[in-house]
Design an enzyme around this catalytic site. Sequence first.
Site: not given
Length: 200
Positions: A11, A14, A71-72, A154-155, A157, A182-183
Amino acid sequence: MQRKLVLATRNRGKVREFEELLAPLRLEVYSLLDFPGLSLPPETGRTFEENALFKARLVSSWLGLSALGDDSGLEVEALGGAPGLYSSRFAGEGADDARNNEKLLRLLEPYPEELRRARFCCVLALCTAQGDTYTGRGFLEGFITREPRGREGFGYDPLFLLPEWGKTLAELGPEVKNNISHRARAVRDLWPVLVKVFEG
């Protein structure tokens, strides 16, 4: 002392985030994008931690290097914690961010703002070249908007609203996001171990 770390992901979003978050360690950071012949099998873990550990251990064993598995996912209260482990494939295998976001908005359409509470979860797993494993965790609380907002990130967001900022993660930009996400929080949780392993 080994200064190489492989991110167990393809990704690109990421990878960019991790490169910035890990920059103070001055490591040689790689990802699976640098190893086209390697691909992770489907995730089968029942928790974020199981999936993160599986990725880190597998990539470390393949390459003989320290590996960081992540993993998120997004947990939405009104949907009983969904999409959760299936966040990246919420709209089906191979679904892109737009389709996942569309499905989430469709399912949440009947719910008022106060019932659109959600949180991002991230579990990081570090597997060293010697086979030692460590984990770190991070969470970010917010709400799901009614339409995408912002072009950064991304995702999910563009849908994830932070009430204290009045903006989505995609509106805040990487400078702010990489401090509060969170990351980022999971990296901070794991930071003492990273320093010990790579700067010992």
